[in-house]
Design a protein around this motif. Structure first.
Motif, PDB file in Angstrom:
ATOM      1  N   GLU A 269      -0.690 -11.656  -6.111  1.00 23.51           N
ATOM      2  CA  GLU A 269      -1.774 -11.439  -5.319  1.00 23.51           C
ATOM      3  C   GLU A 269      -1.399 -10.721  -4.203  1.00 23.51           C
ATOM      4  O   GLU A 269      -2.273  -9.974  -3.367  1.00 23.51           O
ATOM      5  CB  GLU A 269      -2.529 -12.832  -5.087  1.00 23.51           C
ATOM      6  N   SER A 270      -0.256 -11.060  -3.551  1.00 19.91           N
ATOM      7  CA  SER A 270       0.113 -10.364  -2.282  1.00 19.91           C
ATOM      8  C   SER A 270       1.393  -9.664  -2.135  1.00 19.91           C
ATOM      9  O   SER A 270       2.374 -10.337  -2.826  1.00 19.91           O
ATOM     10  CB  SER A 270      -0.039 -11.610  -1.040  1.00 19.91           C
ATOM     11  N   ILE A 283       9.279   2.862  -4.889  1.00 13.77           N
ATOM     12  CA  ILE A 283       7.805   2.342  -4.291  1.00 13.77           C
ATOM     13  C   ILE A 283       6.919   2.634  -5.349  1.00 13.77           C
ATOM     14  O   ILE A 283       6.045   1.802  -5.329  1.00 13.77           O
ATOM     15  CB  ILE A 283       7.577   3.410  -3.086  1.00 13.77           C
ATOM     16  N   SER A 284       7.063   3.957  -6.207  1.00 11.48           N
ATOM     17  CA  SER A 284       5.831   3.860  -7.078  1.00 11.48           C
ATOM     18  C   SER A 284       5.899   2.621  -8.265  1.00 11.48           C
ATOM     19  O   SER A 284       4.956   2.464  -8.763  1.00 11.48           O
ATOM     20  CB  SER A 284       5.889   5.413  -7.781  1.00 11.48           C
ATOM     21  N   SER A 285       7.273   2.261  -8.568  1.00 10.25           N
ATOM     22  CA  SER A 285       7.182   1.325  -9.381  1.00 10.25           C
ATOM     23  C   SER A 285       6.428   0.125  -8.961  1.00 10.25           C
ATOM     24  O   SER A 285       5.604  -0.508  -9.573  1.00 10.25           O
ATOM     25  CB  SER A 285       8.398   0.799  -9.786  1.00 10.25           C
ATOM     26  N   MET A 286       6.822  -0.294  -7.685  1.00 11.98           N
ATOM     27  CA  MET A 286       6.003  -1.501  -6.995  1.00 11.98           C
ATOM     28  C   MET A 286       4.870  -1.348  -7.275  1.00 11.98           C
ATOM     29  O   MET A 286       3.809  -2.461  -7.491  1.00 11.98           O
ATOM     30  CB  MET A 286       6.514  -1.786  -5.754  1.00 11.98           C
ATOM     31  N   LEU A 287       4.160  -0.210  -6.765  1.00 11.66           N
ATOM     32  CA  LEU A 287       2.641  -0.122  -6.838  1.00 11.66           C
ATOM     33  C   LEU A 287       2.100  -0.265  -8.112  1.00 11.66           C
ATOM     34  O   LEU A 287       0.948  -0.751  -8.243  1.00 11.66           O
ATOM     35  CB  LEU A 287       2.447   1.232  -6.064  1.00 11.66           C
ATOM     36  N   GLN A 288       2.745   0.456  -8.943  1.00 14.23           N
ATOM     37  CA  GLN A 288       2.451   0.116 -10.523  1.00 14.23           C
ATOM     38  C   GLN A 288       2.233  -1.117 -10.957  1.00 14.23           C
ATOM     39  O   GLN A 288       1.148  -1.664 -11.584  1.00 14.23           O
ATOM     40  CB  GLN A 288       3.302   0.909 -11.184  1.00 14.23           C
ATOM     41  N   TRP A 289       3.362  -1.957 -10.889  1.00 14.01           N
ATOM     42  CA  TRP A 289       3.210  -3.236 -11.257  1.00 14.01           C
ATOM     43  C   TRP A 289       2.264  -4.159 -10.450  1.00 14.01           C
ATOM     44  O   TRP A 289       1.827  -5.283 -11.049  1.00 14.01           O
ATOM     45  CB  TRP A 289       4.734  -3.735 -10.865  1.00 14.01           C
ATOM     46  N   ALA A 290       2.135  -3.616  -9.111  1.00 16.89           N
ATOM     47  CA  ALA A 290       1.296  -4.762  -8.210  1.00 16.89           C
ATOM     48  C   ALA A 290      -0.478  -4.260  -8.342  1.00 16.89           C
ATOM     49  O   ALA A 290      -0.809  -4.237  -7.495  1.00 16.89           O
ATOM     50  CB  ALA A 290       1.652  -4.677  -6.797  1.00 16.89           C
ATOM     51  N   SER A 291      -0.725  -3.839  -9.665  1.00 17.08           N
ATOM     52  CA  SER A 291      -2.019  -3.112  -9.997  1.00 17.08           C
ATOM     53  C   SER A 291      -3.231  -4.513  -9.417  1.00 17.08           C
ATOM     54  O   SER A 291      -4.309  -3.945  -9.277  1.00 17.08           O
ATOM     55  CB  SER A 291      -2.185  -2.755 -11.299  1.00 17.08           C
ATOM     56  N   ASP A 319      -6.910   7.885  -6.813  1.00 14.94           N
ATOM     57  CA  ASP A 319      -6.050   7.273  -7.710  1.00 14.94           C
ATOM     58  C   ASP A 319      -5.637   6.141  -7.170  1.00 14.94           C
ATOM     59  O   ASP A 319      -5.372   4.895  -8.053  1.00 14.94           O
ATOM     60  CB  ASP A 319      -4.791   8.300  -8.223  1.00 14.94           C
ATOM     61  N   PHE A 320      -4.946   5.983  -6.061  1.00 17.47           N
ATOM     62  CA  PHE A 320      -4.673   4.890  -5.340  1.00 17.47           C
ATOM     63  C   PHE A 320      -5.585   3.520  -5.568  1.00 17.47           C
ATOM     64  O   PHE A 320      -5.123   2.702  -5.723  1.00 17.47           O
ATOM     65  CB  PHE A 320      -4.106   5.178  -3.997  1.00 17.47           C
ATOM     66  N   PHE A 321      -6.669   3.970  -4.888  1.00 17.48           N
ATOM     67  CA  PHE A 321      -7.620   2.746  -5.128  1.00 17.48           C
ATOM     68  C   PHE A 321      -8.078   2.642  -6.216  1.00 17.48           C
ATOM     69  O   PHE A 321      -8.418   1.289  -6.521  1.00 17.48           O
ATOM     70  CB  PHE A 321      -8.771   3.048  -3.929  1.00 17.48           C
ATOM     71  N   ASN A 322      -8.213   3.400  -7.359  1.00 14.45           N
ATOM     72  CA  ASN A 322      -8.453   3.204  -8.796  1.00 14.45           C
ATOM     73  C   ASN A 322      -7.708   2.292  -9.292  1.00 14.45           C
ATOM     74  O   ASN A 322      -7.506   1.470 -10.052  1.00 14.45           O
ATOM     75  CB  ASN A 322      -8.558   4.203  -9.528  1.00 14.45           C
ATOM     76  N   ASN A 323      -6.298   2.611  -8.856  1.00 10.01           N
ATOM     77  CA  ASN A 323      -4.983   1.797  -9.622  1.00 10.01           C
ATOM     78  C   ASN A 323      -5.133   0.131  -8.888  1.00 10.01           C
ATOM     79  O   ASN A 323      -4.162  -0.541  -9.335  1.00 10.01           O
ATOM     80  CB  ASN A 323      -3.639   2.475  -9.165  1.00 10.01           C
ATOM     81  N   HIS A 324      -5.497  -0.023  -7.891  1.00 12.38           N
ATOM     82  CA  HIS A 324      -5.491  -1.156  -7.183  1.00 12.38           C
ATOM     83  C   HIS A 324      -7.092  -1.756  -6.871  1.00 12.38           C
ATOM     84  O   HIS A 324      -7.154  -1.966  -5.814  1.00 12.38           O
ATOM     85  CB  HIS A 324      -4.607  -1.208  -5.927  1.00 12.38           C
ATOM     86  N   PRO A 325      -7.832  -1.914  -8.013  1.00 11.34           N
ATOM     87  CA  PRO A 325      -9.050  -2.205  -7.774  1.00 11.34           C
ATOM     88  C   PRO A 325      -9.504  -3.718  -6.885  1.00 11.34           C
ATOM     89  O   PRO A 325     -10.528  -3.760  -6.586  1.00 11.34           O
ATOM     90  CB  PRO A 325      -9.839  -2.327  -9.191  1.00 11.34           C
ATOM     91  N   LYS A 326      -8.545  -4.538  -7.141  1.00  7.33           N
ATOM     92  CA  LYS A 326      -8.721  -5.814  -6.420  1.00  7.33           C
ATOM     93  C   LYS A 326      -8.250  -5.947  -4.997  1.00  7.33           C
ATOM     94  O   LYS A 326      -8.542  -6.850  -4.430  1.00  7.33           O
ATOM     95  CB  LYS A 326      -7.927  -6.953  -7.231  1.00  7.33           C
ATOM     96  N   LEU A 327      -7.988  -4.931  -4.470  1.00  3.09           N
ATOM     97  CA  LEU A 327      -7.469  -4.861  -2.991  1.00  3.09           C
ATOM     98  C   LEU A 327      -8.455  -5.377  -2.076  1.00  3.09           C
ATOM     99  O   LEU A 327      -9.726  -4.499  -1.869  1.00  3.09           O
ATOM    100  CB  LEU A 327      -7.079  -3.289  -2.759  1.00  3.09           C
ATOM    101  N   GLN A 328      -8.236  -6.318  -1.207  1.00  2.00           N
ATOM    102  CA  GLN A 328      -8.953  -6.934  -0.257  1.00  2.00           C
ATOM    103  C   GLN A 328      -8.593  -6.704   1.256  1.00  2.00           C
ATOM    104  O   GLN A 328      -9.378  -6.320   2.141  1.00  2.00           O
ATOM    105  CB  GLN A 328      -9.089  -8.493  -0.271  1.00  2.00           C
TER     106      GLN A 328
END
Lengths: 426, 184
Positions: A269-270, A283-291, A319-328
Motif C-alpha cells: 500500500e505504501s 527504480i523501474s523494477s520497484m515502480l513496476q512491482w508497486a502497481s 503511463d506512470f499514472f495508468n500504471n499506478h491507478p490506486k495512487l492516493q
C-alpha cells in the motif's frame, strides 16, 4: 481526620497496590516505601523499575550502583519490566538476573560500550549475561559492542528486539538472530559494521534496519509474514515471500542502490524510495512491482549504474499514472519530478485518461529548468486528478541566480492563486 | 433515606446520535447517595458492571430505580462523562489523540482528594478502564515528590516509629539524597 485521609483509608489495599504499580521510577518507588506501613506492604506488587541515566551521579554512601539496583529489585516480588539507563557492570547485571531472570518480561539497558575498547574483555560480558533472562518478551539495548558472538541460548518468548547504536560484526548479528526465532518485530538502528545480513525469521512482521557506513550492505530476507519493512544503507536487497508486505521504505544516504529483488508486491500500500543514487533498473523494477500502491514517496537525487551520477531518463506522465491507478498520496522530489515533466508526456493524451484516486500531492521543486513543462505537469495533475484535495509545492533554494528562477517562482505563485482551494506553497 | 428529587436533579444524556435514535434507546435510572436521580442511556449504563449485573444478570425490570448508596452525585456525573466518551470512541478508528485530550481535561480540575474518591467509586461501580485511568492519574501525582509531601497530599499518616523509619530509609539511602523538592 482529614477527608483525604478518610478516603485513603477506605481504599482497599488492592487499589493502593494498583495505584503504586503505575510507579516505576526507582527513586519514587524507594520513597513510597517509606510513606507508611501500608504503602511499604504494597511495594512488592510493583511491576516495573526504571533507573534514569543520572540516578547515581551524586552517590555518597558505600553502595555501588550495582548494589543499589540489586537492593531495589529485591524489594519487588515479581519484577516484569526493568529499564536501566545508569551505568552498571557485567557482574552487576548477572546478579540482578539471577534474581529476576525467571519473571522478567521486558528489559531495556544502556550498555554504553561503544567508546570503550577494553570492554570487550570484561568478564562476564554484559551481552553474555542476558541469556539468564529466559522469559524475555522484549529486549532493547542502547549502545552495544557486538563484535563477538554472544553466548546465548534461545530466547523462546522474545517477540521484540531493538538495538540502537551498535558496532556489529556479521557473525555476531547472525548468532543473535538465530537465538531469537520467534521475533515479530526487529529494529536495528544506527548499526555500524554490517556487510551482509540475511534474515529468516518465520514470524517477523515488522522490520526496521538502519546501517551506517558506506551504504553498501547486502540484505536478504525470507520472512513469510513480513508486513512492514524499512531499510537504510543497503545497496543490494533481495526479499522473498512478500505476500503480506504493506509498507516498504528503502533509503540509502551514502551508497548506490543497484539491485532490488522483491518478486511481486501484491499487498503493497505504501512505498518510499530515497537516496542519493539508484540504478535505473532498480527504480523501474520497484515502480513496476508497486502497481497497487496507494502512498508513494520518491526522493532519489540521481541515477546511473556506476560511479557517475546521471540524471533520470524521461518518465511518461500518462503511463506512470495508468500504471499506478490506486495512487492516493504522492510525494515527489526535485530530479524525479523533473523526469516526469517531459515534453512528449502530455502531447496526445487519451480522452479517457484520469487520475481517479489521487487526493494529495506534494512536489518539491529545486530548479527552474524546463519551467514550462513543469508548469504543464502541475496543471495536468489538477486537470486529470478529479479528486485532488491538496497540492503542496515546496520550493527549495533554486540552483540558479538567473531571473529564470524568479520567473518560475512567479509562475508557481500565479498557479497557486488560481487554484487556491487546492494548491499551496511551502 | 432516599428522598426522591426528580424535578431538577435528573440528568439526561445530551450527546450522541440524532434525537430520534436517542428516544428509541432505553434508559436506566439510578439514584445516588445524596438522592440525585440519573437517567442513563442503556449503552452507557452497561459499561458500569455493577449496573449491568443488577439489570441483566438478575433480570430486573428497567423501571426499577437502582440505588447506589456509595456514590455521590458529582461522582456519577464524572463516571457518566467518562463512559459516554468511551462508548463514543469505541466506534472511531483512530481516537487516540482525542482520548488523550479528553483524559487531560477530565482530571484537570480534580483535587487529589476528588481523584481518590473517584478512584474508589470506579472500583465500587466496577468500570475497569476508568479505574485503570484514574490509578495512573493518581500515580502521576506521586512522581518526583518527597515523602512528607506525598503523606500530606494523600492524607496518609506516618505509622513508622523513628527506628522503623530509619530502617526503611536505609533500604535505599540514595533515594533520599539530593531531592529536588518540586512542591507543585
Amino acid at each position: 481526620m482529614t477527608i483525604a485521609k478518610q478516603i485513603m483509608e477506605s481504599l482497599p489495599d488492592a487499589i493502593v497496590q494498583y495505584i503504586l504499580s503505575y510507579m516505576n521510577n526507582a527513586r519514587d518507588v524507594a520513597l513510597c516505601n517509606c510513606v507508611s506501613k501500608r504503602w511499604k506492604d504494597s511495594i512488592p506488587y510493583i511491576r516495573s523499575l526504571f533507573f534514569p541515566r543520572n540516578s547515581f551521579d551524586n552517590l555518597t554512601g558505600s553502595d555501588t550502583p550495582d548494589d543499589i539496583v540489586l537492593k531495589m529489585i529485591s524489594l519487588i516480588e515479581r519484577l516484569e519490566n526493568l529499564v536501566v539507563y545508569s551505568p552498571f557492570s557485567g557482574a552487576g547485571l548477572a546478579s540482578w538476573l539471577t534474581l529476576i531472570g525467571p519473571s522478567l518480561r521486558y528489559l531495556e539497558l544502556r550498555m554504553d560500550n561503544l567508546a570503550e575498547q577494553e570492554v570487550c574483555n570484561e568478564r562476564p560480558s554484559k551481552l553474555d549475561c542476558l541469556t539468564a533472562a529466559k522469559s524475555l518478551e522484549s529486549l532493547k539495548l542502547w549502545g552495544v559492542l557486538m563484535t563477538r558472538s554472544p553466548k546465548w541460548d534461545v530466547f523462546q518468548k522474545l517477540k521484540n528486539l531493538e538495538i540502537v547504536g551498535a558496532r556489529l560484526e556479521d557473525p555476531a548479528l547472525s548468532t543473535v538472530l538465530q537465538a531469537c526465532p520467534n521475533l515479530t518485530k526487529l529494529l536495528l538502528l544506527g548499526c555500524e559494521g554490517v556487510v551482509a545480513v540475511s534474515i529468516e525469521l518465520p514470524h517477523l512482521e515488522q522490520c526496521k534496519l538502519d546501517f551506517y557506513g558506506l551504504g553498501n550492505c547486502s540484505f536478504s530476507m525470507n520472512c513469510p509474514k513480513i508486513e512492514v519493512l524499512e531499510v537504510q544503507g543497503c545497496s543490494w536487497i533481495r526479499v522473498q515471500k512478500t505476500k503480506h508486505l504493506r509498507n516498504l521504505s528503502i533509503a540509502n544516504n551514502a551508497g548506490r542502490v543497484y539491485m532490488v529483488d522483491f518478486e511481486k508486491l501484491v499487498a503493497l500500500e505504501s512505498l518510499s524510495i530515497r537516496g542519493v543514487q539508484w540504478c535505473w533498473g532498480a527504480i523501474s523494477s520497484m515502480l513496476q512491482w508497486a502497481s497497487e500502491v496507494k502512498h508513494l514517496y520518491m526522493k532519489v537525487e540521481f541515477t546511473g549504474d556506476f560511479e557517475t551520477l546521471q540524471p533520470f531518463p524521461e518518465v511518461d506522465f500518462v503511463d506512470f499514472f495508468n500504471n499506478h491507478p490506486k495512487l492516493q498520496n504522492f510525494d515527489i522530489h526535485g530530479a524525479m519530478f523533473a523526469a516526469l515533466c517531459q515534453k512528449n508526456s502530455l502531447k496526445n493524451v487519451d480522452s479517457g485518461f484520469l487520475i481517479p484516486c489521487l487526493e494529495s500531492v506534494v512536489i518539491t521543486v529545486r530548479s527552474p529548468l524546463n519551467a514550462e513543462q513543469k508548469m504543464s505537469t502541475l496543471e495536468s495533475l489538477l486537470k486529470y486528478g478529479k479528486n485532488l484535495k491538496s497540492m503542496v509545492i515546496k520550493v527549495l533554494q533554486m540552483k540558479s541566480n538567473h531571473s529564470s528562477a524568479d520567473d518560475f517562482f512567479d509562475e508557481i505563485c500565479r498557479f497557486t492563486c488560481m487554484n487556491r482551494k487546492i494548491v499551496r506553497i511551502e | 433515606m432516599s428522598t426522591s428529587t426528580d424535578n431538577n436533579a435528573s440528568i439526561t444524556q445530551e450527546s450522541g446520535p440524532s434525537a430520534a435514535v436517542q428516544d428509541i434507546q432505553k434508559k436506566i435510572v439510578v439514584r445516588t447517595a445524596d438522592g440525585e436521580v440519573f437517567n442513563l442511556k442503556e449503552e452507557v449504563a452497561m459499561e458500569i458492571d455493577i449496573i449491568k449485573t443488577f439489570f441483566q444478570e438478575d433480570s430486573i425490570s428497567y423501571e426499577t430505580v437502582m440505588p447506589l448508596p456509595n456514590v455521590e452525585g458529582w461522582e456519577m456525573v464524572k463516571v457518566i462523562e467518562y463512559c459516554t466518551k468511551h462508548v463514543e470512541l469505541k466506534h472511531k478508528v483512530d481516537g487516540y489523540k482525542e482520548r488523550k485530550a479528553f483524559q487531560a481535561l477530565f482530571v484537570q480540575n480534580l483535587s487529589t482528594k476528588s481523584l481518590l474518591a473517584l478512584t474508589n467509586t470506579a472500583n465500587y461501580l466496577e468500570v475497569k478502564y476508568l479505574l485503570d485511568f484514574l490509578c495512573q492519574a493518581v500515580s502521576e501525582q506521586i512522581k518526583n515528590k518527597d515523602v512528607d509531601y506525598v503523606r500530606e497530599l494523600f492524607g496518609v499518616e506516618n505509622d513508622f516509629n523513628d527506628e522503623e523509619y530509619e530502617q526503611v530509609k536505609a533500604e535505599a539511602p540514595w533515594a533520599h539524597e539530593n531531592l529536588n523538592n518540586d512542591l507543585h
